[in-house]
Design a protein around this motif. Structure first.
Motif, mmCIF file in Angstrom:
data_model
loop_
_atom_site.group_PDB
_atom_site.id
_atom_site.type_symbol
_atom_site.label_atom_id
_atom_site.label_comp_id
_atom_site.label_asym_id
_atom_site.label_seq_id
_atom_site.Cartn_x
_atom_site.Cartn_y
_atom_site.Cartn_z
ATOM 1 N N GLU A 121 0.852 -1.181 0.000
ATOM 2 C CA GLU A 121 0.000 0.000 0.000
ATOM 3 C C GLU A 121 0.891 1.235 0.000
ATOM 4 O OE1 GLU A 121 -3.347 2.236 2.798
ATOM 5 O OE2 GLU A 121 -2.528 0.285 3.388
ATOM 6 N N SER A 122 0.568 2.207 -0.827
ATOM 7 C CA SER A 122 1.375 3.423 -0.930
ATOM 8 C C SER A 122 0.511 4.560 -1.448
ATOM 9 C CB SER A 122 2.557 3.194 -1.870
ATOM 10 O OG SER A 122 2.116 2.939 -3.193
ATOM 11 N N LYS A 123 1.095 5.747 -1.540
ATOM 12 C CA LYS A 123 0.356 6.896 -2.064
ATOM 13 C C LYS A 123 -0.071 6.669 -3.509
ATOM 14 C CE LYS A 123 2.541 10.408 0.873
ATOM 15 N NZ LYS A 123 3.372 11.650 0.889
ATOM 16 N N SER A 124 0.778 5.971 -4.263
ATOM 17 C CA SER A 124 0.468 5.722 -5.672
ATOM 18 C C SER A 124 -0.327 4.439 -5.886
ATOM 19 C CB SER A 124 1.769 5.652 -6.482
ATOM 20 O OG SER A 124 2.594 4.595 -6.012
ATOM 21 N N ASN A 125 -0.492 3.631 -4.836
ATOM 22 C CA ASN A 125 -1.214 2.365 -4.966
ATOM 23 C C ASN A 125 -2.005 2.088 -3.685
ATOM 24 O OD1 ASN A 125 -2.112 -0.170 -5.842
ATOM 25 N ND2 ASN A 125 -0.306 -1.213 -5.037
ATOM 26 N N ALA A 126 -3.214 2.628 -3.644
ATOM 27 C CA ALA A 126 -4.067 2.433 -2.466
ATOM 28 C C ALA A 126 -4.590 1.000 -2.371
ATOM 29 C CB ALA A 126 -5.239 3.410 -2.519
ATOM 30 N N ASP A 127 -4.461 0.224 -3.459
ATOM 31 C CA ASP A 127 -4.986 -1.137 -3.481
ATOM 32 C C ASP A 127 -4.014 -2.178 -2.934
ATOM 33 O OD1 ASP A 127 -7.373 -0.293 -4.599
ATOM 34 O OD2 ASP A 127 -6.650 -0.537 -6.655
ATOM 35 N N GLY A 128 -2.800 -1.781 -2.615
ATOM 36 C CA GLY A 128 -1.813 -2.742 -2.132
ATOM 37 C C GLY A 128 -2.283 -3.469 -0.886
ATOM 38 N N LEU A 129 -2.187 -4.782 -0.886
ATOM 39 C CA LEU A 129 -2.611 -5.592 0.253
ATOM 40 C C LEU A 129 -1.481 -5.862 1.233
ATOM 41 C CD1 LEU A 129 -4.932 -8.125 -1.604
ATOM 42 C CD2 LEU A 129 -5.636 -6.328 -0.012
ATOM 43 N N ASN A 130 -0.267 -5.520 0.851
ATOM 44 C CA ASN A 130 0.858 -5.611 1.767
ATOM 45 C C ASN A 130 1.047 -4.270 2.472
ATOM 46 O OD1 ASN A 130 2.186 -8.302 1.698
ATOM 47 N ND2 ASN A 130 2.196 -7.907 -0.509
ATOM 48 N N PRO A 131 1.558 -4.284 3.706
ATOM 49 C CA PRO A 131 1.641 -3.048 4.499
ATOM 50 C C PRO A 131 2.606 -2.031 3.898
ATOM 51 C CG PRO A 131 2.854 -4.819 5.571
ATOM 52 C CD PRO A 131 2.099 -5.448 4.429
ATOM 53 N N LYS A 132 2.386 -0.787 4.270
ATOM 54 C CA LYS A 132 3.256 0.296 3.824
ATOM 55 C C LYS A 132 4.690 0.060 4.286
ATOM 56 C CE LYS A 132 -0.369 3.849 3.985
ATOM 57 N NZ LYS A 132 -0.785 5.132 4.623
ATOM 58 N N ASP A 133 5.639 0.534 3.495
ATOM 59 C CA ASP A 133 7.048 0.469 3.868
ATOM 60 C C ASP A 133 7.291 1.492 4.976
ATOM 61 O OD1 ASP A 133 9.780 0.369 4.087
ATOM 62 O OD2 ASP A 133 10.179 0.605 1.945
ATOM 63 N N ASN A 134 7.728 1.032 6.156
ATOM 64 C CA ASN A 134 7.952 1.959 7.263
ATOM 65 C C ASN A 134 9.359 2.549 7.280
ATOM 66 O OD1 ASN A 134 9.521 -0.173 8.134
ATOM 67 N ND2 ASN A 134 8.285 -0.626 9.952
ATOM 68 N N GLY A 135 10.157 2.207 6.253
ATOM 69 C CA GLY A 135 11.481 2.787 6.121
ATOM 70 C C GLY A 135 12.580 2.038 6.839
ATOM 71 N N SER A 136 12.233 1.078 7.692
ATOM 72 C CA SER A 136 13.243 0.332 8.440
ATOM 73 C C SER A 136 13.824 -0.799 7.593
ATOM 74 C CB SER A 136 12.627 -0.253 9.707
ATOM 75 O OG SER A 136 13.559 -1.079 10.386
#
Length: 382
Positions: A121-136
């Motif tokens: 899931e990201s700003k460009s892909n609201a449909d992503g079923l995997n969690p957002k990248d938290n940067g770690s």
């Protein structure tokens, strides 16, 4: 044997297995327009009651709209792909009988849709079923990729000489290990995902998938089966296993209940640190292996992959690697295998035996679940 001839041999094996699964293409045909022939829709026919008839449209097999899409294009563990597809068919049979339904490769979800769902899931892909990248980039602090693969299977019913969608099955492949890189071309690291976490995340994703599927007009009022599969790690010698599935009747948008599946795969011979659910199966395979290796010295290995459900053997794939050089050796060895397999390997379960070398597949033996004898085929050169 030349490389070209080896490829031909492998190709012939693939054709043989496909035809065995599909049966006689002319044995059961119908047309959505009411006329038989290459136009309209036809069925492949059944080789056995345990196989679905496939769908042919305008003379061509209907391939999946999202075929080949996974979270990563890396090789990974190819055994996951095989056991995922075969296991999903087995789960589907719990709801969609092979006597009533025909199988069609997924035609609802497009490659773009599946790609978006498998991504984060990201700003460009609201449909992503995997969690957002938290940067770690820490193995224990980063958000891993949980959903690795997604497959759609359509099940068709015949009404008034036409095929219509009777229901679908969705398989969700959940990672046991998520492999990642800290830099684009750097070393590979891994985040391990526990069984409990995989189940939790898989069920949460399933609810989102079910709700999205119901938004399709063709899926508003058909049964939707969702099955959860735990991927094996890349270094595993066997594929993963399905651990739960849910049958969602017409119109439901939330999963109400789950059926547990107690499946596990093993590699034979069993390692000293492991035990199989049935010591008789272990002894049977060991006796078979010893008999084969004693009779023919030119062997590089005798191994098998076996799957159990509720500690009962579902089936076994045996792989034998040889160093034979003459056609007469291959013929004699295959005949010997037929006798040894009948004598030692477990009865009343499907068993396939493949004999191969660096030059390709040399022979093949198979016995069905209720079969009394192994059938054999030796690949000859002309």
């Amino acid at each position: 044997m030349t490389v070209k001839r080896a490829k031909l041999v492998i190709g012939l094996l693939g054709i043989m297995l496909f035809l065995a699964a599909c049966g006689n293409l002319n044995s059961s045909s119908m047309s959505s327009s009411g006329t038989n022939g290459s136009k309209g829709t036809q069925l492949t026919g059944q080789s056995t009651d345990s196989n679905y008839e496939g769908v042919i449209e305008n003379g061509k097999y209907v391939t999946s709209k999202s075929r080949g899409v996974s979270n990563t294009q890396d090789a990974g563990n190819q055994l996951n792909l095989k056991s995922f597809e075969k296991g999903l068919l087995n789960v589907s049979q719990q709801e969609f009988s092979t006597n009533k339904y025909a199988f069609r490769e997924g035609q609802i979800l497009t490659k773009k849709v599946v790609s978006n769902w498998l991504a984060r899931e990201s700003k460009s892909n609201a449909d992503g079923l995997n969690p957002k990248d938290n940067g770690s980039t820490s193995a224990t602090k980063r958000n891993p990729i949980y959903l690795q693969q997604l497959e759609e299977q359509d099940y068709m019913i015949q009404k008034n000489n036409k095929l219509s969608l009777g229901g679908i099955t969705i398989g969700l492949g959940i990672n046991s290990v998520d492999y990642y890189k800290k830099t684009q071309y750097g070393a590979t690291y891994e985040t391990k995902i526990s069984k409990a976490e995989a189940e939790k995340q898989g069920k949460a994703i399933a609810n989102k998938v079910l709700m999205r599927l119901r938004q399709y007009d063709s899926l508003k009022n058909v049964p939707i089966v969702i099955a959860l599969y735990r991927q094996a790690s890349d270094d595993s010698l066997v594929g993963g296993n399905f651990f739960a599935y849910s049958v969602n009747k017409n119109g439901t948008t939330k999963v109400k209940s789950w059926e547990k599946l107690n499946q596990k795969s093993y590699v034979f011979p069993i390692a000293d640190s492991q035990t199989s659910p049935n010591t008789n199966d272990t002894t049977s395979f060991d006796n078979f292996k010893n008999e084969v290796e004693d009779f023919f010295p030119n062997l590089s290995g005798v191994t098998a992959q076996a799957q159990y459900t509720n500690n009962q053997l579902d089936g076994m794939n045996v792989n034998i690697t040889t160093q034979f050089y003459s056609q007469t050796e291959i013929i004699s060895f295959t005949q010997f295998l037929q006798t040894a397999a009948q004598k030692y390997l477990p009865a009343k379960v499907p068993i396939d035996i493949q004999v191969s070398s660096t030059e390709g597949v040399q022979s093949f033996l198979s016995r069905s679940e209720n079969g009394k004898k192994f059938t054999t085929h030796v690949f000859n050169s002309y």
